[in-house]
Write an enzyme that holds these catalytic residues in place. Structure first.
Site, mmCIF file in Angstrom:
data_model
loop_
_atom_site.group_PDB
_atom_site.id
_atom_site.type_symbol
_atom_site.label_atom_id
_atom_site.label_comp_id
_atom_site.label_asym_id
_atom_site.label_seq_id
_atom_site.Cartn_x
_atom_site.Cartn_y
_atom_site.Cartn_z
ATOM 1 C CD GLU A 1 -5.791 -4.284 -4.025
ATOM 2 O OE1 GLU A 1 -5.419 -3.403 -3.051
ATOM 3 O OE2 GLU A 1 -4.754 -4.358 -4.701
ATOM 4 C CG HIS B 1 -5.715 -2.554 0.280
ATOM 5 N ND1 HIS B 1 -5.075 -2.026 -0.572
ATOM 6 C CD2 HIS B 1 -5.426 -1.113 0.870
ATOM 7 C CE1 HIS B 1 -3.843 -1.477 -0.748
ATOM 8 N NE2 HIS B 1 -4.166 -0.415 0.869
ATOM 9 C CB SER C 1 -0.778 0.042 1.386
ATOM 10 O OG SER C 1 -2.192 1.324 0.776
#
Length: 534
Positions: free
Chosen positions: A319, A418, A203
């Site tokens: 995600e 995610h 990330s």
């Protein structure tokens, strides 16, 4: 973090150019925690470029994690309490004096490849001490050294002050660069090979990795990179950074006609955190400003000069599913409204509606579900593939993956969201909070086998630059054979994965909304990312 201690016979001792450190041993892995790499970024060094730590005197007790950057807790643990372990070790303490790192090594006397890990958390939260990315198993099972780093977060690490001193920009990336220089100079004493360093991150950590790829000061400090749910599309134009700085200085009651840097050094951390909390991620105070000093002003031109670097890059297939859980998602919208939020041109909107109509039908008319698909493909899938494409076009070697296992966690809300893949790459499915987020199925043999395969593939990449083998044959990405490894319970390679829809977003990359605008609420603006046909 820097107090001296007498080492017992059972403590691993490492003597390096920066000092002598006493760690701990856990199941044959030597662990050194809270090792200082930078001088305390306080006083005259607040908001300044980081400075090397002084050589430590005596034997430094490195059994406990060091302080982490001041921050508010990430919203995910507030929604799913067990997931606090993603970001923090128990008893974590925050302090501006946070420039430290942690090392897991299989053999102090060895010469193992190094994985340098950068944590995520939107550049606002997180630390290098989370148990989901604990490096013990990678060190023990795969014989690599793992280093995790703490760096300045929020305004301390990202507020652009380059107009007052060109060096006062992208402080967090400068912190990470200094830590990499520490690795070059010292990791041999901990059993690592400074000539075989892979920089990885998730990330915001993966965006940091992308930034290091285009940072002149990071040249020669690593030879491979692993970007997990990150890319080059989160860079900030200098004009936008200036607007944000002007706005935030007013919020902090800083007089722009006076000595701005001196005033910032005197402001309490409580006021800084209060303003930071007020505006959150919406202001995007990220250490990714294309200032032409710390980071190259043209990211893809800089990337084209890094064909010597092997790249492993990918994303999850869903995600965007994380953000309704954290509260960072917009209200649910119809398919036409979602498309209009990403595209201005009516013809492009009509084309998108035709492309995603079959997806809408496949999910029984659930427009929110299709919204997740669009946000994921626009915000991760296409940018990940584009970076791989540009790297391959420049002669570089890269490998692309998509994590496809859909977790049944949180009543099916988690899916392949995610952060779901994070413990898989470190084979840490037993870590605190994993089952809370992903469901009890993480204990099932097929899921554990996927974690073994992914961690082994990452280790193979760190060692050789090629992840092939553990998950099967994994072709390098090429413009004429766009291969993606689908990491699922039955791993397999897809050629031209989602090509029609990703090609659509690539054609419209300069006129669509900014990447992750669904989260940040950013208005349309020109995306300056180079020639899409290169």
């Amino acid at each position: 973090m820097t107090t001296t201690a007498h080492a017992s016979e059972t403590q691993p001792i490492a003597t390096s150019p920066c000092g002598t450190f006493a760690g701990v041993t856990d199941d044959s892995v030597s662990i050194f925690r809270g090792v200082r790499y930078g001088a305390p970024p306080i006083g005259s060094l607040r908001f300044a470029p980081p400075q090397r730590a002084e050589v430590a005197e005596g034997i430094v007790d490195s059994s406990q994690f060091g302080s982490i950057s001041p921050q508010d807790i990430d919203p995910l643990p507030m929604a799913v309490p067990g997931t606090e372990a993603i970001y923090y070790a128990s008893q974590s303490v925050s302090d501006e004096d946070c420039l430290n790192l942690n090392i897991w090594t299989p053999d102090i006397a060895g010469k193992a490849p190094v994985l340098f890990w950068i944590h995520g958390g939107a550049f606002l939260c997180g630390s290098g001490s989370g148990s989901w990315t604990d490096g013990a198993r990678m060190a023990r099972d795969h014989g690599i050294v793992v280093v995790s780093v703490n760096y300045r977060l929020g305004y301390l690490g990202g507020l652009f002050l380059g107009d007052y001193d060109e060096r006062y920009s992208n402080q967090a990336i400068q912190d990470q660069t200094l830590a990499l220089k520490w690795v070059q100079q010292n990791i041999a004493a901990f059993g690592g090979d400074p000539d075989h360093v892979t920089v990885g991150g998730h990330s915001a950590g993966a965006v940091s990795v992308a930034s290091l790829l285009i940072a002149p000061g990071a040249r020669g400090l690593f030879r491979r990179v692993f970007l997990e749910s990150g890319h080059l599309e989160m860079m900030t134009e200098i004009g936008k950074a200036r607007e944000t700085t002007d706005f935030l200085l007013r919020q902090l009651s800083v007089d722009p006609a006076g000595d701005v840097l001196a005033q910032l050094r005197d402001i309490s951390i409580f006021r800084i955190l209060a303003v930071q909390r007020m505006f959150g991620i919406g202001r995007r105070v990220f250490p990714t400003v294309l200032d032409g000093v710390t980071l190259a002003s043209d990211p893809y031109a800089a990337l084209s000069e890094r064909s010597d670097i092997d790249i492993l890059i990918g994303s999850t297939s869903e995600e965007d599913r994380l953000f309704p859980i954290t509260g960072w998602a917009p209200p649910e919208r119809s398919l036409p409204a979602t498309i209009a939020a990403y595209l201005r041109d009516p013809d492009a909107q009509s084309e998108a509606a035709a492309l995603y109509a079959p997806v809408l039908k496949a999910v029984g008319g659930d427009a929110a579900n299709v919204g997740h698909v669009i946000a994921t493909e626009h915000g991760w899938g296409e940018p990940v593939r584009y970076l791989a494409h540009r790297h391959a076009a420049a002669g570089g070697r890269g490998f692309v993956y998509e994590f496809g296992w859909k977790s049944p966690g949180l009543g099916g809300r988690t899916g392949a969201a995610h952060v779901v893949d994070l413990p898989f790459f470190f084979d840490n499915l037993d870590a605190t909070g994993v089952a809370d987020m992903l469901g009890s199925e993480v204990r099932d043999a097929p899921v554990r086998a996927l974690a073994k395969g992914l961690s082994s593939a990452l280790a193979a990449f760190v060692k050789t630059g090629d992840p092939s083998g553990p998950l099967g044959t994994w072709p390098a990405y090429a413009s004429r054979q766009r291969a993606t490894m689908i990491a699922d319970l039955e791993p397999h390679v897809k050629t031209d994965r989602l090509a029609e829809r990703l090609d659509f977003w690539e054609r419209h990359r300069d006129s669509s909304a900014p990447v992750l605008s669904n989260i940040f609420g950013t208005e349309f603006e020109q995306r300056k990312t180079g020639d899409a046909g290169a």
